[in-house]
Design a protein around this motif. Structure first.
Motif, PDB file in Angstrom:
ATOM      1  N   GLY A  89       0.779  -1.228   0.000  1.00 34.24           N
ATOM      2  CA  GLY A  89       0.000   0.000   0.000  1.00 34.24           C
ATOM      3  C   GLY A  89       0.808   1.273   0.000  1.00 34.24           C
ATOM      4  O   GLY A  89       0.242   2.377   0.048  1.00 34.24           O
ATOM      5  N   ALA A  90       2.138   1.178  -0.060  1.00 36.28           N
ATOM      6  CA  ALA A  90       2.980   2.368  -0.033  1.00 36.28           C
ATOM      7  C   ALA A  90       2.739   3.229  -1.273  1.00 36.28           C
ATOM      8  O   ALA A  90       2.530   2.723  -2.375  1.00 36.28           O
ATOM      9  CB  ALA A  90       4.444   1.969   0.044  1.00 36.28           C
ATOM     10  N   ASP A  91       2.763   4.559  -1.084  1.00 36.14           N
ATOM     11  CA  ASP A  91       2.605   5.519  -2.173  1.00 36.14           C
ATOM     12  C   ASP A  91       3.993   5.828  -2.727  1.00 36.14           C
ATOM     13  O   ASP A  91       4.735   6.631  -2.160  1.00 36.14           O
ATOM     14  CB  ASP A  91       1.931   6.789  -1.654  1.00 36.14           C
ATOM     15  N   VAL A  92       4.352   5.196  -3.826  1.00 37.56           N
ATOM     16  CA  VAL A  92       5.688   5.348  -4.389  1.00 37.56           C
ATOM     17  C   VAL A  92       5.939   6.791  -4.814  1.00 37.56           C
ATOM     18  O   VAL A  92       7.057   7.310  -4.647  1.00 37.56           O
ATOM     19  CB  VAL A  92       5.880   4.391  -5.579  1.00 37.56           C
ATOM     20  N   ASP A  93       4.921   7.465  -5.341  1.00 41.47           N
ATOM     21  CA  ASP A  93       5.092   8.851  -5.766  1.00 41.47           C
ATOM     22  C   ASP A  93       5.429   9.753  -4.576  1.00 41.47           C
ATOM     23  O   ASP A  93       6.281  10.644  -4.676  1.00 41.47           O
ATOM     24  CB  ASP A  93       3.817   9.363  -6.443  1.00 41.47           C
ATOM     25  N   ALA A  94       4.778   9.528  -3.457  1.00 40.82           N
ATOM     26  CA  ALA A  94       5.042  10.328  -2.262  1.00 40.82           C
ATOM     27  C   ALA A  94       6.440  10.072  -1.724  1.00 40.82           C
ATOM     28  O   ALA A  94       7.135  10.994  -1.275  1.00 40.82           O
ATOM     29  CB  ALA A  94       3.994  10.035  -1.192  1.00 40.82           C
ATOM     30  N   VAL A  95       6.883   8.812  -1.756  1.00 41.98           N
ATOM     31  CA  VAL A  95       8.237   8.481  -1.309  1.00 41.98           C
ATOM     32  C   VAL A  95       9.258   9.200  -2.189  1.00 41.98           C
ATOM     33  O   VAL A  95      10.232   9.781  -1.694  1.00 41.98           O
ATOM     34  CB  VAL A  95       8.460   6.953  -1.355  1.00 41.98           C
ATOM     35  N   ALA A  96       9.025   9.197  -3.487  1.00 37.63           N
ATOM     36  CA  ALA A  96       9.948   9.853  -4.407  1.00 37.63           C
ATOM     37  C   ALA A  96       9.997  11.360  -4.173  1.00 37.63           C
ATOM     38  O   ALA A  96      11.063  11.980  -4.246  1.00 37.63           O
ATOM     39  CB  ALA A  96       9.546   9.558  -5.847  1.00 37.63           C
ATOM     40  N   ALA A  97       8.861  11.962  -3.874  1.00 39.89           N
ATOM     41  CA  ALA A  97       8.822  13.407  -3.619  1.00 39.89           C
ATOM     42  C   ALA A  97       9.648  13.761  -2.385  1.00 39.89           C
ATOM     43  O   ALA A  97      10.378  14.762  -2.368  1.00 39.89           O
ATOM     44  CB  ALA A  97       7.380  13.866  -3.453  1.00 39.89           C
ATOM     45  N   ALA A  98       9.542  12.940  -1.345  1.00 41.83           N
ATOM     46  CA  ALA A  98      10.328  13.182  -0.133  1.00 41.83           C
ATOM     47  C   ALA A  98      11.813  12.965  -0.401  1.00 41.83           C
ATOM     48  O   ALA A  98      12.662  13.700   0.129  1.00 41.83           O
ATOM     49  CB  ALA A  98       9.847  12.261   0.985  1.00 41.83           C
ATOM     50  N   PHE A  99      12.135  11.973  -1.206  1.00 36.90           N
ATOM     51  CA  PHE A  99      13.527  11.722  -1.574  1.00 36.90           C
ATOM     52  C   PHE A  99      14.099  12.936  -2.306  1.00 36.90           C
ATOM     53  O   PHE A  99      15.237  13.356  -2.042  1.00 36.90           O
ATOM     54  CB  PHE A  99      13.600  10.475  -2.459  1.00 36.90           C
ATOM     55  N   GLU A 100      13.318  13.512  -3.205  1.00 36.10           N
ATOM     56  CA  GLU A 100      13.803  14.648  -3.994  1.00 36.10           C
ATOM     57  C   GLU A 100      14.150  15.841  -3.111  1.00 36.10           C
ATOM     58  O   GLU A 100      15.107  16.571  -3.396  1.00 36.10           O
ATOM     59  CB  GLU A 100      12.772  15.062  -5.042  1.00 36.10           C
ATOM     60  N   GLU A 101      13.409  16.055  -2.050  1.00 34.51           N
ATOM     61  CA  GLU A 101      13.703  17.175  -1.154  1.00 34.51           C
ATOM     62  C   GLU A 101      15.125  17.054  -0.588  1.00 34.51           C
ATOM     63  O   GLU A 101      15.857  18.044  -0.483  1.00 34.51           O
ATOM     64  CB  GLU A 101      12.690  17.224  -0.017  1.00 34.51           C
ATOM     65  N   GLY A 102      15.510  15.838  -0.218  1.00 36.79           N
ATOM     66  CA  GLY A 102      16.847  15.628   0.313  1.00 36.79           C
ATOM     67  C   GLY A 102      17.929  15.853  -0.721  1.00 36.79           C
ATOM     68  O   GLY A 102      18.966  16.470  -0.434  1.00 36.79           O
ATOM     69  N   ILE A 103      17.699  15.364  -1.938  1.00 36.70           N
ATOM     70  CA  ILE A 103      18.692  15.542  -3.004  1.00 36.70           C
ATOM     71  C   ILE A 103      18.829  17.013  -3.355  1.00 36.70           C
ATOM     72  O   ILE A 103      19.940  17.514  -3.568  1.00 36.70           O
ATOM     73  CB  ILE A 103      18.297  14.722  -4.248  1.00 36.70           C
ATOM     74  N   ALA A 104      17.720  17.727  -3.390  1.00 30.38           N
ATOM     75  CA  ALA A 104      17.761  19.155  -3.695  1.00 30.38           C
ATOM     76  C   ALA A 104      18.570  19.916  -2.648  1.00 30.38           C
ATOM     77  O   ALA A 104      19.337  20.831  -2.974  1.00 30.38           O
ATOM     78  CB  ALA A 104      16.340  19.712  -3.773  1.00 30.38           C
ATOM     79  N   ALA A 105      18.427  19.538  -1.378  1.00 31.29           N
ATOM     80  CA  ALA A 105      19.174  20.207  -0.313  1.00 31.29           C
ATOM     81  C   ALA A 105      20.677  19.965  -0.462  1.00 31.29           C
ATOM     82  O   ALA A 105      21.490  20.892  -0.315  1.00 31.29           O
ATOM     83  CB  ALA A 105      18.687  19.714   1.045  1.00 31.29           C
ATOM     84  N   LEU A 106      21.071  18.740  -0.754  1.00 27.09           N
ATOM     85  CA  LEU A 106      22.487  18.426  -0.923  1.00 27.09           C
ATOM     86  C   LEU A 106      23.080  19.146  -2.125  1.00 27.09           C
ATOM     87  O   LEU A 106      24.172  19.738  -2.032  1.00 27.09           O
ATOM     88  CB  LEU A 106      22.670  16.910  -1.080  1.00 27.09           C
TER      89      LEU A 106
END
Length: 268
Positions: A89-106
């Protein structure tokens, strides 16, 4: 000279190094192996590995990412989200959005970043059911890398990982040889000379297991790995509970800390 003087690895069990054991009970893994390549014998090269088995994306981004940003190394490798998307039931799109925030910060801090796609599970009994979710997440990762200028190590496209000998019995983690090849592939992605070629063919085998052997293997895997994972998930527990990072600070690679844990049954 490799062009990198400092390196921080963040993530979960993949980056911690399960199941690539050392004699002292700790794990080596592809990130340690990559650090050795990047160091090239230089005593000034510094390395930290903050990864802990079982960590979810939110934990990695809240606990490990701030340390990497504060430390500001030349290079950060990030592999995260795998433990999130395997949950039903995991929302893959939501996981990817959260991942992107971290990459953008780095990347906003001017740090070189390498991310990893998930491997192709097509040839893995039972685990192949996750293939569609992994593929969707991978598509997001490629887009994230494109938008923020991160480098990608495409585990899905690594034919060497399609061999069962690259995988541990838990079907989630890699063998020492699998870790070695991933380290070589990552160095290649960074444009760093490597001592060997990750594409080297595996030695020939005597044959393939029959149907009965495969089914027995599935039953054993379910008993030893899947059912304990389900029980922990239902209790809200993680294999990483109580575990501390093996290299919590940027220190010279030659100053390897003592092991903090014993080898335990593997789980991503």
């Amino acid at each position: 000279m490799t062009g990198y003087n400092s390196y921080v690895a963040i993530g979960d069990s993949f980056t911690e190094g399960l199941n690539d054991p050392l004699p002292d009970g700790s794990f080596r893994g592809w990130a340690d192996r990559l650090a050795e390549i990047l160091a090239g014998g230089r005593p000034e090269f510094a390395y930290a590995n903050l990864a802990i088995r079982g960590k979810l994306l939110a934990e990695i981004m809240s606990e490990q990412l701030p340390i990497a940003l504060e430390t500001r190394p030349d290079l950060v490798t990030v592999c995260a989200g795998g433990n999130d998307i395997i949950v039903p039931g995991a929302d893959v799109d939501a996981v990817a959005a959260a991942f992107e925030e971290g990459i953008a910060a780095l990347r906003g801090a001017g740090i070189e970043v390498v991310i990893f796609t998930g491997p192709d599970t097509k040839r893995m009994s039972v685990m192949s059911i996750l293939r569609g979710k992994v593929a969707i997440y991978n598509a997001h990762l490629w887009a994230i890398a494109e938008r923020h200028g991160a480098k990608v190590v495409d585990l899905w496209a690594m034919d060497a990982l399609h061999d069962v000998r690259a995988w541990s019995d838990d079907r989630l983690h890699f063998t020492p040889e699998g870790h070695r090849r991933i380290a070589l592939r990552t160095a290649e992605a960074l444009g760093v000379p490597t001592p060997a070629d990750w594409r080297e063919p595996w030695p020939e085998t005597d044959g393939h297991p029959n149907w009965l052997t495969l089914r027995r293997s599935d039953l054993e895997w379910t008993r030893v790995h899947l059912l304990p994972w389900i029980r922990r998930h239902l209790r809200g527990e993680s294999m990483g509970d109580g575990i501390t990072p093996k290299r919590p600070r940027l220190t010279p690679l030659v100053e390897r800390p003592a092991a903090t844990t014993l080898i335990e049954p593997a789980e991503n």
